[in-house]
Design a protein around this motif. Sequence first.
Motif, PDB file in Angstrom:
ATOM      1  N   SER A 161      15.238 -14.403   1.675  1.00  0.00           N
ATOM      2  CA  SER A 161      14.672 -13.546   2.713  1.00  0.00           C
ATOM      3  C   SER A 161      13.200 -13.332   2.402  1.00  0.00           C
ATOM      4  CB  SER A 161      15.402 -12.202   2.764  1.00  0.00           C
ATOM      5  OG  SER A 161      15.162 -11.472   1.570  1.00  0.00           O
ATOM      6  N   GLU A 162      12.507 -12.681   3.322  1.00  0.00           N
ATOM      7  CA  GLU A 162      11.096 -12.391   3.095  1.00  0.00           C
ATOM      8  C   GLU A 162      10.914 -11.486   1.883  1.00  0.00           C
ATOM      9  OE1 GLU A 162       8.166  -9.750   5.619  1.00  0.00           O
ATOM     10  OE2 GLU A 162       8.444 -11.703   6.609  1.00  0.00           O
ATOM     11  N   ASP A 163      11.754 -10.458   1.785  1.00  0.00           N
ATOM     12  CA  ASP A 163      11.660  -9.551   0.634  1.00  0.00           C
ATOM     13  C   ASP A 163      11.945 -10.285  -0.674  1.00  0.00           C
ATOM     14  OD1 ASP A 163      11.038  -7.445   2.266  1.00  0.00           O
ATOM     15  OD2 ASP A 163      13.082  -6.663   2.370  1.00  0.00           O
ATOM     16  N   ASP A 164      12.927 -11.180  -0.634  1.00  0.00           N
ATOM     17  CA  ASP A 164      13.256 -11.950  -1.830  1.00  0.00           C
ATOM     18  C   ASP A 164      12.111 -12.877  -2.213  1.00  0.00           C
ATOM     19  OD1 ASP A 164      15.059 -12.759  -3.904  1.00  0.00           O
ATOM     20  OD2 ASP A 164      15.478 -14.598  -2.777  1.00  0.00           O
ATOM     21  N   LEU A 165      11.462 -13.459  -1.210  1.00  0.00           N
ATOM     22  CA  LEU A 165      10.301 -14.321  -1.468  1.00  0.00           C
ATOM     23  C   LEU A 165       9.213 -13.543  -2.189  1.00  0.00           C
ATOM     24  CD1 LEU A 165       8.481 -16.842  -1.059  1.00  0.00           C
ATOM     25  CD2 LEU A 165       7.887 -15.891   1.194  1.00  0.00           C
ATOM     26  N   ILE A 166       8.907 -12.344  -1.700  1.00  0.00           N
ATOM     27  CA  ILE A 166       7.847 -11.540  -2.305  1.00  0.00           C
ATOM     28  C   ILE A 166       8.194 -11.221  -3.758  1.00  0.00           C
ATOM     29  CG2 ILE A 166       6.522  -9.428  -2.126  1.00  0.00           C
ATOM     30  CD1 ILE A 166       6.231 -11.537   0.181  1.00  0.00           C
ATOM     31  N   ALA A 167       9.460 -10.870  -3.993  1.00  0.00           N
ATOM     32  CA  ALA A 167       9.889 -10.557  -5.356  1.00  0.00           C
ATOM     33  C   ALA A 167       9.780 -11.782  -6.264  1.00  0.00           C
ATOM     34  CB  ALA A 167      11.322 -10.023  -5.348  1.00  0.00           C
ATOM     35  N   LYS A 168      10.177 -12.945  -5.750  1.00  0.00           N
ATOM     36  CA  LYS A 168      10.149 -14.167  -6.559  1.00  0.00           C
ATOM     37  C   LYS A 168       8.709 -14.590  -6.859  1.00  0.00           C
ATOM     38  CE  LYS A 168      14.651 -14.908  -6.646  1.00  0.00           C
ATOM     39  NZ  LYS A 168      15.307 -15.809  -5.688  1.00  0.00           N
ATOM     40  N   VAL A 169       7.826 -14.435  -5.895  1.00  0.00           N
ATOM     41  CA  VAL A 169       6.420 -14.770  -6.140  1.00  0.00           C
ATOM     42  C   VAL A 169       5.852 -13.843  -7.205  1.00  0.00           C
ATOM     43  CG1 VAL A 169       4.096 -14.757  -5.150  1.00  0.00           C
ATOM     44  CG2 VAL A 169       5.989 -15.784  -3.866  1.00  0.00           C
ATOM     45  N   GLY A 170       6.141 -12.542  -7.099  1.00  0.00           N
ATOM     46  CA  GLY A 170       5.653 -11.592  -8.095  1.00  0.00           C
ATOM     47  C   GLY A 170       6.147 -11.918  -9.490  1.00  0.00           C
ATOM     48  N   ALA A 171       7.438 -12.281  -9.589  1.00  0.00           N
ATOM     49  CA  ALA A 171       8.010 -12.615 -10.900  1.00  0.00           C
ATOM     50  C   ALA A 171       7.381 -13.884 -11.460  1.00  0.00           C
ATOM     51  CB  ALA A 171       9.521 -12.785 -10.772  1.00  0.00           C
ATOM     52  N   THR A 172       7.135 -14.854 -10.591  1.00  0.00           N
ATOM     53  CA  THR A 172       6.522 -16.108 -11.030  1.00  0.00           C
ATOM     54  C   THR A 172       5.105 -15.874 -11.544  1.00  0.00           C
ATOM     55  OG1 THR A 172       7.836 -17.404  -9.457  1.00  0.00           O
ATOM     56  CG2 THR A 172       5.828 -18.426 -10.301  1.00  0.00           C
ATOM     57  N   LEU A 173       4.351 -15.050 -10.835  1.00  0.00           N
ATOM     58  CA  LEU A 173       2.983 -14.755 -11.266  1.00  0.00           C
ATOM     59  C   LEU A 173       2.981 -14.001 -12.593  1.00  0.00           C
ATOM     60  CD1 LEU A 173       1.361 -13.655  -7.887  1.00  0.00           C
ATOM     61  CD2 LEU A 173       1.108 -15.844  -9.059  1.00  0.00           C
ATOM     62  N   ALA A 174       3.910 -13.060 -12.741  1.00  0.00           N
ATOM     63  CA  ALA A 174       3.985 -12.302 -13.991  1.00  0.00           C
ATOM     64  C   ALA A 174       4.279 -13.224 -15.166  1.00  0.00           C
ATOM     65  CB  ALA A 174       5.064 -11.219 -13.876  1.00  0.00           C
ATOM     66  N   LYS A 175       5.182 -14.168 -14.951  1.00  0.00           N
ATOM     67  CA  LYS A 175       5.527 -15.109 -16.022  1.00  0.00           C
ATOM     68  C   LYS A 175       4.381 -16.060 -16.324  1.00  0.00           C
ATOM     69  CE  LYS A 175       8.986 -18.593 -17.266  1.00  0.00           C
ATOM     70  NZ  LYS A 175      10.222 -19.304 -16.832  1.00  0.00           N
ATOM     71  N   LYS A 176       3.705 -16.496 -15.288  1.00  0.00           N
ATOM     72  CA  LYS A 176       2.654 -17.503 -15.461  1.00  0.00           C
ATOM     73  C   LYS A 176       1.381 -16.920 -16.062  1.00  0.00           C
ATOM     74  CE  LYS A 176       0.073 -21.033 -12.884  1.00  0.00           C
ATOM     75  NZ  LYS A 176       0.453 -22.121 -13.799  1.00  0.00           N
ATOM     76  N   TYR A 177       1.050 -15.693 -15.644  1.00  0.00           N
ATOM     77  CA  TYR A 177      -0.227 -15.114 -16.067  1.00  0.00           C
ATOM     78  C   TYR A 177      -0.063 -13.974 -17.063  1.00  0.00           C
ATOM     79  CZ  TYR A 177      -2.166 -18.019 -12.447  1.00  0.00           C
ATOM     80  OH  TYR A 177      -2.514 -19.108 -11.677  1.00  0.00           O
ATOM     81  N   GLY A 178       1.190 -13.667 -17.421  1.00  0.00           N
ATOM     82  CA  GLY A 178       1.432 -12.728 -18.504  1.00  0.00           C
ATOM     83  C   GLY A 178       1.156 -11.289 -18.203  1.00  0.00           C
ATOM     84  N   ALA A 179       1.094 -10.936 -16.938  1.00  0.00           N
ATOM     85  CA  ALA A 179       0.874  -9.537 -16.581  1.00  0.00           C
ATOM     86  C   ALA A 179       1.671  -9.239 -15.328  1.00  0.00           C
ATOM     87  CB  ALA A 179      -0.612  -9.263 -16.337  1.00  0.00           C
ATOM     88  N   ALA A 180       2.160  -8.031 -15.264  1.00  0.00           N
ATOM     89  CA  ALA A 180       2.955  -7.643 -14.091  1.00  0.00           C
ATOM     90  C   ALA A 180       2.090  -7.684 -12.847  1.00  0.00           C
ATOM     91  CB  ALA A 180       3.522  -6.237 -14.290  1.00  0.00           C
ATOM     92  N   GLN A 181       2.646  -8.270 -11.803  1.00  0.00           N
ATOM     93  CA  GLN A 181       1.931  -8.361 -10.538  1.00  0.00           C
ATOM     94  C   GLN A 181       2.535  -7.328  -9.586  1.00  0.00           C
ATOM     95  OE1 GLN A 181      -0.608 -10.594 -10.262  1.00  0.00           O
ATOM     96  NE2 GLN A 181      -0.219 -11.132 -12.386  1.00  0.00           N
ATOM     97  N   GLN A 182       1.740  -6.403  -9.159  1.00  0.00           N
ATOM     98  CA  GLN A 182       2.227  -5.359  -8.275  1.00  0.00           C
ATOM     99  C   GLN A 182       1.946  -5.737  -6.833  1.00  0.00           C
ATOM    100  OE1 GLN A 182       3.950  -2.763  -9.319  1.00  0.00           O
ATOM    101  NE2 GLN A 182       3.728  -3.433 -11.442  1.00  0.00           N
ATOM    102  N   ALA A 183       2.991  -5.678  -6.020  1.00  0.00           N
ATOM    103  CA  ALA A 183       2.814  -5.969  -4.598  1.00  0.00           C
ATOM    104  C   ALA A 183       2.025  -4.845  -3.945  1.00  0.00           C
ATOM    105  CB  ALA A 183       4.173  -6.114  -3.915  1.00  0.00           C
ATOM    106  N   ALA A 184       1.206  -5.219  -2.987  1.00  0.00           N
ATOM    107  CA  ALA A 184       0.464  -4.207  -2.254  1.00  0.00           C
ATOM    108  C   ALA A 184       1.435  -3.354  -1.462  1.00  0.00           C
ATOM    109  CB  ALA A 184      -0.537  -4.890  -1.306  1.00  0.00           C
ATOM    110  N   PRO A 185       1.164  -2.061  -1.331  1.00  0.00           N
ATOM    111  CA  PRO A 185       2.073  -1.201  -0.569  1.00  0.00           C
ATOM    112  C   PRO A 185       2.171  -1.691   0.864  1.00  0.00           C
ATOM    113  CG  PRO A 185      -0.025  -0.109  -0.979  1.00  0.00           C
ATOM    114  CD  PRO A 185      -0.012  -1.342  -1.816  1.00  0.00           C
TER     115      PRO A 185
END
Length: 247
Positions: A142-166
């Motif tokens: 889903s769209e929400d799942d996509l956003i979560a997966k992108v955030g997790a991928t960025l956190a893993k790749k760049y080593g910092a938690a990625q916070q979604a914009a409100p």
Amino acid sequence: MAKFYVSCTTKDLGEGRRKVCNILRSAGHDVVSMDIYTSESRPSLVKCREDVEKCDVYLGIFALRYGWRPPNKEAPGDNPLGRAITELEYLHAKARGKDRLIFILDEEQALWRAALIDRDRAAIDALRQMLSDDVLTTQFTSEDDLIAKVGATLAKKYGAAQQAAPPAPVIPRVREIKHDVALFCATASDATFAQEVGACLQQKGLVMPAISVDLFPPTTAAHFEKLELRARETRSALVVLSDAAVA
């Protein structure tokens, strides 16, 4: 920070792309995507390839639509096989050795509107298979799942938690509401009453795309899924419950 090129088809994934771009920008990354191009005309294949070359990472989002195919005359001899712009962008990123992050809709788990699925699946199925063969893809439902997966991928790749914009507040627009109001009634016996309610709303300028009388009460998982999908497709919904329905 990196510079991302975000690619997807617009009709089905445009809103998801916008949210993905917001996540990337909020994390300090530079972003290039189709939504920054002018709305008056499609960007040329040459322009898209130039932008891919300027980026460090290609991020592709793919569902079940193949998308627009640039005419071969636009860049003579450049698209003889009639490939879609998204596939051409991916192939260019691959040829230039760009880092590629690919997110693919999990069609077995996702609730996806039939209107957003190609009737002829040959081209999109071949593209999805090629992507899966080329790189380790991430599936989303889903769209929400996509956003979560992108955030997790960025956190893993760049080593910092990625916070979604409100999320931005939803401001309904009259033109959208006129075409996105669904009328649900509890039982088939309430159909006449529902039609009367719909007629009153139509007099006020609201277009009722459908009156659903076959989903209440939902009795199986498939019924619940169908009801949820129908509700997701609308911006406004009216549920009609007569005395007989609630007795």
